[in-house]
Design a protein around this motif. Structure first.
Motif, PDB file in Angstrom:
ATOM      1  N   SER A  87       0.793  -1.166   0.081  1.00  0.00           N
ATOM      2  CA  SER A  87      -0.030   0.047   0.066  1.00  0.00           C
ATOM      3  C   SER A  87       0.805   1.242  -0.047  1.00  0.00           C
ATOM      4  O   SER A  87       0.597   2.085  -0.507  1.00  0.00           O
ATOM      5  CB  SER A  87      -1.202   0.103   1.028  1.00  0.00           C
ATOM      6  N   CYS A  88       1.953   1.238   0.963  1.00  0.00           N
ATOM      7  CA  CYS A  88       2.650   2.240   0.914  1.00  0.00           C
ATOM      8  C   CYS A  88       3.403   2.596  -0.423  1.00  0.00           C
ATOM      9  O   CYS A  88       3.709   3.773  -1.019  1.00  0.00           O
ATOM     10  CB  CYS A  88       4.030   2.017   1.808  1.00  0.00           C
ATOM     11  N   MET A  89       3.862   1.615  -1.067  1.00  0.00           N
ATOM     12  CA  MET A  89       4.498   1.746  -2.409  1.00  0.00           C
ATOM     13  C   MET A  89       3.523   2.267  -3.377  1.00  0.00           C
ATOM     14  O   MET A  89       4.093   3.095  -4.331  1.00  0.00           O
ATOM     15  CB  MET A  89       5.167   0.364  -2.845  1.00  0.00           C
ATOM     16  N   LYS A  90       2.290   1.879  -3.197  1.00  0.00           N
ATOM     17  CA  LYS A  90       1.410   2.392  -4.125  1.00  0.00           C
ATOM     18  C   LYS A  90       1.120   3.792  -3.968  1.00  0.00           C
ATOM     19  O   LYS A  90       0.854   4.614  -5.135  1.00  0.00           O
ATOM     20  CB  LYS A  90      -0.125   1.567  -3.986  1.00  0.00           C
ATOM     21  N   ASP A  91       1.232   4.340  -2.835  1.00  0.00           N
ATOM     22  CA  ASP A  91       1.324   5.896  -2.818  1.00  0.00           C
ATOM     23  C   ASP A  91       2.196   6.645  -3.449  1.00  0.00           C
ATOM     24  O   ASP A  91       2.031   7.831  -3.746  1.00  0.00           O
ATOM     25  CB  ASP A  91       1.189   5.956  -1.094  1.00  0.00           C
ATOM     26  N   TYR A  92       3.269   5.880  -3.891  1.00  0.00           N
ATOM     27  CA  TYR A  92       4.413   6.687  -4.607  1.00  0.00           C
ATOM     28  C   TYR A  92       4.233   6.313  -6.024  1.00  0.00           C
ATOM     29  O   TYR A  92       5.221   6.445  -6.799  1.00  0.00           O
ATOM     30  CB  TYR A  92       5.781   5.992  -4.070  1.00  0.00           C
ATOM     31  N   ARG A 146       9.374  -9.583  -9.237  1.00  0.00           N
ATOM     32  CA  ARG A 146      10.210  -9.001 -10.376  1.00  0.00           C
ATOM     33  C   ARG A 146      11.193  -8.017  -9.954  1.00  0.00           C
ATOM     34  O   ARG A 146      11.122  -7.668  -8.478  1.00  0.00           O
ATOM     35  CB  ARG A 146       9.087  -7.887 -11.165  1.00  0.00           C
ATOM     36  N   ASP A 147      12.388  -7.709 -10.415  1.00  0.00           N
ATOM     37  CA  ASP A 147      13.524  -7.016 -10.263  1.00  0.00           C
ATOM     38  C   ASP A 147      13.159  -5.574  -9.986  1.00  0.00           C
ATOM     39  O   ASP A 147      12.389  -4.733 -10.786  1.00  0.00           O
ATOM     40  CB  ASP A 147      14.663  -6.889 -11.233  1.00  0.00           C
ATOM     41  N   LEU A 148      13.314  -4.979  -8.900  1.00  0.00           N
ATOM     42  CA  LEU A 148      13.221  -3.753  -8.505  1.00  0.00           C
ATOM     43  C   LEU A 148      14.220  -2.698  -8.929  1.00  0.00           C
ATOM     44  O   LEU A 148      15.442  -2.947  -8.936  1.00  0.00           O
ATOM     45  CB  LEU A 148      12.968  -3.479  -7.103  1.00  0.00           C
ATOM     46  N   SER A 149      13.898  -1.293  -9.356  1.00  0.00           N
ATOM     47  CA  SER A 149      14.827  -0.348  -9.822  1.00  0.00           C
ATOM     48  C   SER A 149      15.569   0.057  -8.867  1.00  0.00           C
ATOM     49  O   SER A 149      15.049   0.084  -7.675  1.00  0.00           O
ATOM     50  CB  SER A 149      14.186   0.604 -10.698  1.00  0.00           C
ATOM     51  N   LEU A 156      11.410   1.494  -1.029  1.00  0.00           N
ATOM     52  CA  LEU A 156      10.805   0.444  -0.063  1.00  0.00           C
ATOM     53  C   LEU A 156      11.774   0.336   1.110  1.00  0.00           C
ATOM     54  O   LEU A 156      11.113  -0.064   2.145  1.00  0.00           O
ATOM     55  CB  LEU A 156      11.022  -0.847  -0.962  1.00  0.00           C
ATOM     56  N   THR A 157      13.107   0.381   1.207  1.00  0.00           N
ATOM     57  CA  THR A 157      13.863   0.074   2.162  1.00  0.00           C
ATOM     58  C   THR A 157      14.390   1.562   2.999  1.00  0.00           C
ATOM     59  O   THR A 157      14.688   1.304   4.006  1.00  0.00           O
ATOM     60  CB  THR A 157      14.999  -0.709   1.647  1.00  0.00           C
ATOM     61  N   GLY A 158      14.383   2.614   2.271  1.00  0.00           N
ATOM     62  CA  GLY A 158      15.113   3.672   2.830  1.00  0.00           C
ATOM     63  C   GLY A 158      16.426   3.872   2.646  1.00  0.00           C
ATOM     64  O   GLY A 158      17.224   4.600   3.163  1.00  0.00           O
ATOM     65  N   HIS A 159      16.933   2.785   1.788  1.00  0.00           N
ATOM     66  CA  HIS A 159      18.581   2.738   1.287  1.00  0.00           C
ATOM     67  C   HIS A 159      18.523   2.356  -0.144  1.00  0.00           C
ATOM     68  O   HIS A 159      17.735   1.909  -0.742  1.00  0.00           O
ATOM     69  CB  HIS A 159      19.253   2.101   2.275  1.00  0.00           C
ATOM     70  N   LYS A 192       7.850  12.753  -0.085  1.00  0.00           N
ATOM     71  CA  LYS A 192       9.041  12.694   0.788  1.00  0.00           C
ATOM     72  C   LYS A 192       9.019  11.374   1.406  1.00  0.00           C
ATOM     73  O   LYS A 192       7.992  10.461   1.577  1.00  0.00           O
ATOM     74  CB  LYS A 192       8.608  13.431   2.124  1.00  0.00           C
ATOM     75  N   LEU A 193      10.298  10.665   1.140  1.00  0.00           N
ATOM     76  CA  LEU A 193      10.133   9.245   1.425  1.00  0.00           C
ATOM     77  C   LEU A 193      10.247   8.897   3.054  1.00  0.00           C
ATOM     78  O   LEU A 193      10.544   9.937   3.767  1.00  0.00           O
ATOM     79  CB  LEU A 193      11.410   8.523   1.034  1.00  0.00           C
ATOM     80  N   LYS A 194       9.758   7.862   3.406  1.00  0.00           N
ATOM     81  CA  LYS A 194       9.462   7.531   4.917  1.00  0.00           C
ATOM     82  C   LYS A 194      10.843   6.995   5.594  1.00  0.00           C
ATOM     83  O   LYS A 194      11.554   6.558   4.744  1.00  0.00           O
ATOM     84  CB  LYS A 194       8.410   6.670   5.113  1.00  0.00           C
ATOM     85  N   THR A 195      11.038   7.235   6.693  1.00  0.00           N
ATOM     86  CA  THR A 195      12.210   7.039   7.631  1.00  0.00           C
ATOM     87  C   THR A 195      12.114   5.572   7.493  1.00  0.00           C
ATOM     88  O   THR A 195      11.275   4.629   7.899  1.00  0.00           O
ATOM     89  CB  THR A 195      11.982   7.266   9.040  1.00  0.00           C
ATOM     90  N   GLY A 196      13.191   4.819   7.036  1.00  0.00           N
ATOM     91  CA  GLY A 196      13.293   3.476   6.829  1.00  0.00           C
ATOM     92  C   GLY A 196      12.560   3.036   5.408  1.00  0.00           C
ATOM     93  O   GLY A 196      12.568   1.513   5.519  1.00  0.00           O
ATOM     94  N   GLY A 197      12.267   3.647   4.887  1.00  0.00           N
ATOM     95  CA  GLY A 197      11.248   3.430   3.699  1.00  0.00           C
ATOM     96  C   GLY A 197       9.893   2.850   3.994  1.00  0.00           C
ATOM     97  O   GLY A 197       9.534   2.857   5.169  1.00  0.00           O
ATOM     98  N   CYS A 198       9.343   2.233   3.060  1.00  0.00           N
ATOM     99  CA  CYS A 198       7.991   1.683   3.220  1.00  0.00           C
ATOM    100  C   CYS A 198       8.033   0.260   4.492  1.00  0.00           C
ATOM    101  O   CYS A 198       7.121   0.221   5.328  1.00  0.00           O
ATOM    102  CB  CYS A 198       7.261   1.143   2.174  1.00  0.00           C
TER     103      CYS A 198
END
Length: 335
Positions: A87-92, A146-149, A156-159, A192-198
């Protein structure tokens, strides 16, 4: 004895990030079934029982198990986290389908591994599989992703996306945390990205805390080691060894030695390994080894609980809150 410990709850929720290195470019998102043979991705019939229902370990529950996360609870939290991350990723503006939790169950419900804690205990299984696990637990359900860009990994991860493994120079740590990664960009698609990503955000939503999630497992490991030195256990183990010697299996000091000898290289039982396994359990029955060992370790764990009551109670309560939050999330994804 094989190490059958499972990842603690807080670590489990970072699995999505770890999947990144295993994803191959061009693979499609998983479906609701195993693409290989049409089996359901998640088959609860293969999930371990919370309490053994057969064999010498039937109805046995060690005191520390009350403070361990059950497999069902682990799956609930992991799936709720995955749903939140999607859901978080979809918001982006990123469509991402993460693997379903619970597809590849372990042989035991929790870190106690009571079914094989004192060696194998189920004669019915021993007659069929020797020291091996049943075929259903040896299968692995694959859920391609799938491979992520690079940008998607950051969201997703914050890094940043981990760099490919490189040769380690002399004196360098072999596996430093987050090796080859850097902090993520500040924003993506104007957000803005979330702390620690999604991933970090999903933990925050579920109230997951990193409060030494392995503490209970460490206590259980200590209690097992201590129990092996108990006089009654030492005597019963010697009696088991003598029984095995009488059946032609010489040089086996304890049930773990029998397991080491009986496990086959290809995971398929032989007539010899089955015979060894059956004799192993028959000698445990004759000497009452499992009951004696379980009693000795239970006493040790009761003392551990008394000595660490406050911390264990806190872990138990925290876990309960995480499971409750996960269930609420899955019942009402829009909350």
């Amino acid at each position: 004895m094989k190490n059958l410990k499972r990842t603690a709850t807080a670590v489990t929720l970072t699995a999505s990030a770890l999947l990144l290195s295993a994803c191959s470019s061009g693979t499609s998102a998983h479906t609701t079934q195993n693409a290989a043979d049409g089996r359901p991705i998640v088959n609860k019939e293969n999930w371990p029982k919370k309490i053994p229902t057969s064999g010498l370990a039937k109805d046995l529950t060690l005191p520390l198990e009350a403070y361990m996360a059950s497999y069902e609870d682990q799956v609930t939290i992991e799936q709720a986290a995955n749903d939140l991350q999607q859901s978080c990723m979809k918001d982006y503006g990123i469509d991402l389908t993460l693997p379903r939790a619970g597809a590849n169950p372990p042989p035991s419900d929790n870190d106690a591994n009571i079914e094989r804690r004192y060696g194998i205990t189920d004669r019915g299984e021993a007659e069929k599989y020797g020291y091996e696990l049943p075929p259903a637990l040896q299968e692995h359900t694959t859920q391609p992703m799938r491979d992520l860009s690079g940008a998607e990994v950051e969201v997703l991860t914050g890094h940043t996306k981990p760099e490919p493994p490189q040769a380690v120079k002399a004196g360098e740590p072999v596996a430093a945390p987050n090796r080859g990664t850097k902090p993520a960009r500040a924003e993506y698609n104007g957000k803005k990205l979330k702390t620690g990503g999604c991933v970090g955000w999903s933990k925050e939503q579920l109230g997951v805390q990193q409060d030494d999630p392995t503490f209970v497992a460490q206590l259980a490991g200590d209690s097992l080691v201590q129990s092996m030195k108990d006089d009654k256990v030492v005597k019963a183990t010697a009696a088991w060894s003598a029984c095995m010697d009488g059946k032609g299996h010489t040089g086996l000091a304890d049930p773990y030695k029998a397991m080491d000898q009986g496990v086959t290289a290809d995971g398929k039982p032989t007539q010899q390994s089955i015979a060894l396994a059956v004799d192993d359990i028959d000698c445990k029955t004759q000497t009452d080894l499992v009951k004696i060992w379980f009693g000795a370790e239970s006493a040790i764990q009761n003392k551990q609980i008394a000595d660490n009551k406050s911390r264990l109670t806190g872990i138990q309560e925290q876990h309960g809150e995480e499971v409750a939050a996960a269930r609420r999330q899955m019942a009402d994804p829009a909350q």
